[in-house]
Design an enzyme around this catalytic site. Structure first.
Site, PDB file in Angstrom:
ATOM      1  N   SER A  50      13.737  99.492 -49.971  1.00 58.93           N
ATOM      2  CA  SER A  50      14.059 100.916 -50.415  1.00 58.93           C
ATOM      3  C   SER A  50      15.455 101.275 -50.155  1.00 58.93           C
ATOM      4  CB  SER A  50      13.254 101.895 -49.833  1.00 58.93           C
ATOM      5  OG  SER A  50      13.399 101.971 -48.214  1.00 58.93           O
ATOM      6  N   GLU A  51      16.268 100.730 -48.848  1.00 59.16           N
ATOM      7  CA  GLU A  51      17.587 101.118 -48.810  1.00 59.16           C
ATOM      8  C   GLU A  51      18.292  99.923 -47.727  1.00 59.16           C
ATOM      9  OE1 GLU A  51      19.711 103.679 -50.339  1.00 59.16           O
ATOM     10  OE2 GLU A  51      17.551 104.284 -49.950  1.00 59.16           O
ATOM     11  N   THR A  52      19.421  99.590 -48.235  1.00 54.72           N
ATOM     12  CA  THR A  52      20.307  98.622 -47.510  1.00 54.72           C
ATOM     13  C   THR A  52      21.571  99.598 -47.203  1.00 54.72           C
ATOM     14  OG1 THR A  52      19.636  96.842 -48.552  1.00 54.72           O
ATOM     15  CG2 THR A  52      21.623  96.423 -47.513  1.00 54.72           C
TER      16      THR A  52
END
Length: 302
Positions: A50-52
């Site tokens: 979902s997020e980096t």
């Protein structure tokens, strides 16, 4: 695309949980030098979670604060975003856990201004470990200081049936829109209904705004005030396991409905996640508190 001179160290951290493989995973990458946008987005697509996020230390002489400060950027697999709670918690957890800061407060320069993360002693979050179905370990909490996401009216009479259809026929009692995130908040009849609904992503993607936050009152005896889920197929995230920034709007909404400013919240995604929240209405800030677990470490070699 730029080639890295040195491997880029990273950690994968599960945020808003005290058990591995629960909560919301984020990749935290440490940049010693600038990378171009194409590389940042390509690495986020490669992680495909979902997020980096990307951390760059800012020299003390450049910011004048007594607290350590880092530049922080967040990318989904398909786009950069302006605010991300769980990846900020993951970044702070990594810095605190690895001993990379000699302080209990970290400041992050972001697209949403300067955000702070504070390391705090354990506080009681009722039923957290029960709902996480894992062994609770004694880890510190991290408190994020985020802006409130104001709630605006949304005329939903014309699209109630379409919204309900996109959410598996769920009965809808209220719909609002968030100002910063540009999401729809859809309030269902109960937390149980939120947990059980099967989202229709092909339909959800057609609605205005970024994504859809679904929320409802938590079941009696659960130890929580409200449940939520967040669907955001437009940003390559069908269901975000735990969304901190969504709770910057949910805190404002439920404060008015429940007449309180402190909440235990449960994100009822398949992975599940727990947030302890304080709303400061006077200064329009939300304090999000949660735990995190580091599950992987490695290097990006290109």
């Amino acid at each position: 695309m730029s080639m890295a001179k040195e491997p880029v160290k990273y950690c994968v951290v599960d945020a808003f949980t005290e058990s591995a493989f629960k909560g919301n995973p984020a990749a935290v990458c440490f940049l010693e030098e600038d990378r171009d946008e194409e590389w940042l987005q390509a690495v986020a697509a490669e992680f495909n979670i979902s997020e980096t996020c990307y951390l760059t230390r800012i020299a003390e002489s450049h910011h004048g604060s007594s607290n350590p400060r880092f530049r922080l950027r967040w990318f989904t697999p398909v786009a950069e975003v302006k605010l991300c709670g769980h990846a900020t918690l993951a970044a702070a957890h990594t810095l605190f856990s690895a001993g990379l800061v000699d302080a209990d407060v970290i400041e992050f320069e972001t697209l949403s201004g300067v955000l702070t993360a504070k390391k705090i002693p354990a506080i009681n979050i009722t039923s957290a470990s029960d709902l996480q179905n894992g062994e609770a370990q004694d880890r510190f909490y991290i408190e994020l200081d985020f802006p409130v996401d104001p709630i605006t009216e949304f005329s939903f009479d014309e699209c109630t049936s379409q919204l309900s259809g996109a959410l598996d026929g769920a009965s809808i009692i209220d719909v609002k829109r968030t100002q910063i995130g540009d999401d729809l908040i859809v309030v269902a009849t109960s937390g149980k209904a939120v947990s059980e609904l099967q989202p229709q992503f092909d339909a959800i993607v057609k609605f205005p705004g970024r994504g859809i936050i679904v929320s409802g009152i938590a079941p009696p005896g659960s130890g929580f005030d409200f449940y939520s889920r967040f669907f955001c197929p437009k940003l390559g995230i069908n269901e975000d396991p735990v969304c901190g920034s969504a709770h910057c709007a949910l805190a404002s909404y439920w404060s008015k409905k429940l007449g309180k400013c402190d909440f235990n919240a449960y994100q009822a995604s398949p992975r599940g996640g727990v947030l302890n929240i304080h709303l400061d209405e006077q200064i329009q800030r939300v304090l999000l508190r949660g735990k995190a677990v580091t599950v992987m470490e490695g290097c990006v070699l290109v």
